[in-house]
Design a protein around this motif. Structure first.
Motif, PDB file in Angstrom:
ATOM      1  N   ARG A 407       6.217  -1.938  -8.031  1.00 47.67           N
ATOM      2  CA  ARG A 407       6.089  -2.466  -6.663  1.00 47.67           C
ATOM      3  C   ARG A 407       6.609  -1.454  -5.644  1.00 47.67           C
ATOM      4  O   ARG A 407       6.000  -1.219  -4.611  1.00 47.67           O
ATOM      5  CB  ARG A 407       6.827  -3.795  -6.533  1.00 47.67           C
ATOM      6  CG  ARG A 407       5.980  -4.992  -6.985  1.00 47.67           C
ATOM      7  CD  ARG A 407       6.621  -6.312  -6.598  1.00 47.67           C
ATOM      8  NE  ARG A 407       7.919  -6.511  -7.252  1.00 47.67           N
ATOM      9  CZ  ARG A 407       8.077  -6.919  -8.522  1.00 47.67           C
ATOM     10  NH1 ARG A 407       7.013  -7.197  -9.271  1.00 47.67           N
ATOM     11  NH2 ARG A 407       9.281  -7.077  -9.049  1.00 47.67           N
ATOM     12  N   ALA A 408       7.728  -0.820  -6.014  1.00 43.84           N
ATOM     13  CA  ALA A 408       8.284   0.186  -5.103  1.00 43.84           C
ATOM     14  C   ALA A 408       7.306   1.349  -4.930  1.00 43.84           C
ATOM     15  O   ALA A 408       7.116   1.878  -3.832  1.00 43.84           O
ATOM     16  CB  ALA A 408       9.621   0.700  -5.636  1.00 43.84           C
ATOM     17  N   GLY A 411       4.454   0.438  -2.697  1.00 42.29           N
ATOM     18  CA  GLY A 411       4.944   0.468  -1.321  1.00 42.29           C
ATOM     19  C   GLY A 411       4.914   1.881  -0.747  1.00 42.29           C
ATOM     20  O   GLY A 411       4.507   2.108   0.390  1.00 42.29           O
ATOM     21  N   ARG A 412       5.325   2.834  -1.578  1.00 36.36           N
ATOM     22  CA  ARG A 412       5.343   4.229  -1.109  1.00 36.36           C
ATOM     23  C   ARG A 412       3.933   4.748  -0.848  1.00 36.36           C
ATOM     24  O   ARG A 412       3.694   5.443   0.127  1.00 36.36           O
ATOM     25  CB  ARG A 412       6.007   5.118  -2.165  1.00 36.36           C
ATOM     26  CG  ARG A 412       7.477   5.275  -1.939  1.00 36.36           C
ATOM     27  CD  ARG A 412       8.050   6.364  -2.810  1.00 36.36           C
ATOM     28  NE  ARG A 412       8.019   7.674  -2.158  1.00 36.36           N
ATOM     29  CZ  ARG A 412       8.653   8.735  -2.654  1.00 36.36           C
ATOM     30  NH1 ARG A 412       9.328   8.645  -3.790  1.00 36.36           N
ATOM     31  NH2 ARG A 412       8.595   9.894  -2.034  1.00 36.36           N
ATOM     32  N   GLN A 414       1.337   2.969  -0.061  1.00 39.44           N
ATOM     33  CA  GLN A 414       0.825   2.314   1.133  1.00 39.44           C
ATOM     34  C   GLN A 414       1.374   2.968   2.407  1.00 39.44           C
ATOM     35  O   GLN A 414       0.648   3.166   3.373  1.00 39.44           O
ATOM     36  CB  GLN A 414       1.215   0.839   1.098  1.00 39.44           C
ATOM     37  CG  GLN A 414       0.519   0.021   2.162  1.00 39.44           C
ATOM     38  CD  GLN A 414       0.780  -1.465   1.989  1.00 39.44           C
ATOM     39  OE1 GLN A 414       1.536  -1.883   1.109  1.00 39.44           O
ATOM     40  NE2 GLN A 414       0.154  -2.274   2.822  1.00 39.44           N
ATOM     41  N   LYS A 415       2.634   3.329   2.365  1.00 37.93           N
ATOM     42  CA  LYS A 415       3.276   3.878   3.547  1.00 37.93           C
ATOM     43  C   LYS A 415       2.991   5.371   3.728  1.00 37.93           C
ATOM     44  O   LYS A 415       2.662   5.827   4.818  1.00 37.93           O
ATOM     45  CB  LYS A 415       4.790   3.646   3.420  1.00 37.93           C
ATOM     46  CG  LYS A 415       5.548   3.986   4.674  1.00 37.93           C
ATOM     47  CD  LYS A 415       6.926   3.311   4.714  1.00 37.93           C
ATOM     48  CE  LYS A 415       7.922   4.241   5.395  1.00 37.93           C
ATOM     49  NZ  LYS A 415       8.768   5.000   4.471  1.00 37.93           N
ATOM     50  N   TRP A 421      -4.372   4.701  -0.150  1.00 34.90           N
ATOM     51  CA  TRP A 421      -4.179   3.255  -0.326  1.00 34.90           C
ATOM     52  C   TRP A 421      -5.455   2.513   0.075  1.00 34.90           C
ATOM     53  O   TRP A 421      -5.940   1.635  -0.641  1.00 34.90           O
ATOM     54  CB  TRP A 421      -2.997   2.796   0.530  1.00 34.90           C
ATOM     55  CG  TRP A 421      -2.749   1.320   0.464  1.00 34.90           C
ATOM     56  CD1 TRP A 421      -3.073   0.395   1.395  1.00 34.90           C
ATOM     57  CD2 TRP A 421      -2.136   0.618  -0.624  1.00 34.90           C
ATOM     58  NE1 TRP A 421      -2.707  -0.850   0.978  1.00 34.90           N
ATOM     59  CE2 TRP A 421      -2.124  -0.745  -0.266  1.00 34.90           C
ATOM     60  CE3 TRP A 421      -1.587   1.001  -1.854  1.00 34.90           C
ATOM     61  CZ2 TRP A 421      -1.598  -1.735  -1.105  1.00 34.90           C
ATOM     62  CZ3 TRP A 421      -1.073   0.023  -2.683  1.00 34.90           C
ATOM     63  CH2 TRP A 421      -1.072  -1.325  -2.300  1.00 34.90           C
TER      64      TRP A 421
END
Ligand SMILES: Cc1cc2nc3c(=O)[nH]c(=O)nc-3n(C[C@H](O)[C@H](O)[C@H](O)COP(=O)(O)OP(=O)(O)OC[C@H]3O[C@@H](n4cnc5c(N)ncnc54)[C@H](O)[C@@H]3O)c2cc1C
Lengths: 433, 89
Positions: A407-408, A411-412, A414-415, A421
């Motif tokens: 999940r982390a 997140g990376r 996506q950001k 992404w």
């Protein structure tokens, strides 16, 4: 007395030699002018000759041409400053004729051999001769001025096959100076390695060869471009290519680029014990140049790199495009001769054929991709490094549930890699419907 | 390995007449002096407020010609048969 030829070809690289070969074979009186003391001494490329056109003109050419290895395997690497993420492909199919039309060669040997074929066909090759200008009467190109005594030569038609700098077309005012975003600098080293060591290290044998491309900070110091390593018989061709715009803006010293690439831990191992034999540099047309325009004038055709015909996307693909354009120019000239009309209108058959061929279609199709990459400098800087980071994270062994880590990581992505992404989401939606 | 040592491995047939020339007056106001960075053999060096050039190790690539936007560089190929002669290009 002024001498007149059926056609003058300037430059004995793949493009010019192909045109000269075909025109001489058709019985025309051809002069092929080359500034090197023999064809190839001024020429540098990465190392893979794409030979689909050549094999059509001279079937099974590899039996007599000086080729190093056929490329039966390819690998692509993303390099962070210290790590590497890679994938590759090899095929048994590539090990039999025509060997996927991919051979590593050394241009100083190959170009010389090829020009000798044009001579055999009847072309008149003159080396050690720089052409400085086109001779123009009214709107019409009528010949060239070579830098030597009695250097004015006349012909029905001139083919500018003078490579990426394309000074002839520039001087005549037909083309502008190259734009820094539309040309890359390639710096290459040829590194000797005993055949036995080379074959063991790269898992190849016989005439098989490997072609490797590298992207990311570890390859180009974050400049737009890539690096490569190709296997010859008993040497490696290793180099870095960077788009000039990016080089000018980032103020990197280009002498340091190859050293930087060679110091990457992965690359260091690959070249261990190797001995430098030659240091080379050359420009490459890079994708998004104003394309396929102004390639014909009254009495003039522009072919190969001089016309910007290189696809730099997957790897540098220029030799087959150069040969294809040389062949199409020759065909257009033969047709123009039938009509006794060498005007731009008549010669523009060349341009039409080129546009319809794989050359025009590939260059147009990949131009969009080129622009997309140009607009995303992060592809050359942070992305490779981030992907290596994610791989390290994914593969790390520790006391921590995987789900949390994944999940982390998502997140990376996506950001920090919004476009990747986005692409991933598109693929997912596509699968779900 | 230094660039001079690398170039010592190459085969050159150096002409006595330089094929490159800098017009110092036009070069002087150049704010970036990019030529000193981009040349793959470091042929351009800044000495005081002047850029000086050595043409002997030139690989004839053309990068400096594109980098120079001051119109101060006269760039042409060396005479036929002179300059770099690659054996392993
Ligand atoms: C670093 C690098 C890596 C590359 N890697 C690959 C690769 O792996 N595969 C691939 O297919 N392509 C590759 N390319 C591109 C490929 O080299 C070119 O697309 C191809 O050589 C173009 O052929 P050409 O005949 O148009 O030009 P060139 O091969 O450049 O030939 C031009 C000829 O004209 C001569 N000449 C120039 N000006 C004059 C003048 N005024 N008077 C007389 N003679 C003159 C030159 O000496 C030269 O012989 C690479 C290029 C570079 C620089």
């Amino acid at each position: 007395m002024e001498e007149k030829f059926d056609a003058i070809v300037v430059g004995a690289g793949p493009a010019g030699t192909t045109a000269a070969y075909l025109l001489a074979k058709a019985g025309l009186n051809i002069i092929l002018l080359e500034r090197g003391d023999y064809p190839g001494t001024k020429n540098v490329f990465g190392g893979v000759l794409y030979s689909s056109v050549l094999n059509r003109l001279i079937p099974n050419f590899w039996e007599e041409a000086p080729v190093e290895r056929h490329v039966s395997a390819r690998q692509w690497y993303l390099l962070s400053p210290t790590d590497a993420l890679s994938f590759g492909f090899q095929s048994q199919e590539f090990d039999s004729p025509p060997f996927n039309n991919s051979f590593t060669v050394l241009r100083s040997q190959f170009d010389r051999w090829y020009a000798a074929k044009a001579e055999e066909a009847g072309a008149f090759l003159i080396t050690s001769t720089v052409v400085d200008d086109l001779l123009i009467e009214g709107e019409r190109v009528v010949g060239v001025r070579a830098r030597r005594d009695e250097g004015e030569l006349y012909a029905d038609v001139v083919i500018a096959a003078d490579g990426v700098n394309s000074l002839l077309a520039q001087k005549a005012g037909f083309r502008e100076e190259l734009k820094p975003e539309a040309v890359a600098l390639g710096i290459k080293e040829v590194i000797a390695l005993p055949t036995a060591v080379l074959e063991e290290r790269f898992h190849i044998s016989g005439d098989r060869g490997l072609a490797m491309e590298f992207f990311g900070e570890g390859a180009t110091k974050g400049l737009e471009g890539s690096a490569f390593l190709y296997t010859n018989k008993d040497s490696l061709s290793l180099g870095v290519t960077v788009v000039l715009k990016s080089l000018f803006e980032k103020k990197e010293k280009s002498v340091e680029l190859v050293e930087h690439f060679k110091s990457h831990p992965v690359v260091k191992e690959l070249i261990k014990g190797g001995e430098l034999r030659e240091y080379q540099a050359h420009l490459i047309p890079y994708g998004n140049r104003t394309l396929l325009t102004g390639l014909c004038r009254d009495g003039l055709l522009v072919v190969g790199d001089a016309a910007g015909l290189v696809n730099p996307t997957l790897y540098y693909e220029g030799t087959n495009m150069a040969m294809a354009s040389g062949a199409m120019a020759a065909e257009a000239i033969l047709a123009a001769r039938e009509e006794g009309d060498f005007s731009q209108r008549s010669l523009s058959r060349y341009q039409q054929r080129l546009e319809q061929s794989f050359v025009g279609q590939d260059l147009t199709q990949y131009r969009g991709l080129g622009r997309l990459m140009e607009e995303r400098p992060q592809l050359y800087t942070s992305y490779a490094t981030l992907l290596c980071r994610l791989a390290a994270e994914f593969l790390a062994v520790r006391e921590e549930p995987r789900g949390m880590r994944e999940r982390a990581m998502a997140g990376r992505v996506q950001k920090e890699m919004p476009d990747l992404w986005e692409a991933w989401q598109t693929v997912r939606r596509w699968y779900e419907t | 390995m230094e660039i001079a040592d690398k170039l010592a491995l190459n085969k050159f047939s150096v002409d006595t007449i330089p094929h490159l020339k800098i017009d110092q007056e036009k070069c002087h106001p150049c704010p970036h002096k990019n030529c000193t960075l981009v040349c793959p053999v470091s042929n351009y060096t800044q000495e005081g407020d002047r850029v000086v050039l050595s043409w002997e190790g030139c690989l004839e690539c053309g990068t400096c010609r594109i980098a120079c936007d001051q119109g101060s560089l006269q760039w042409q190929y060396p005479r036929g048969g002179f300059g770099i002669a690659y054996r392993l290009g």
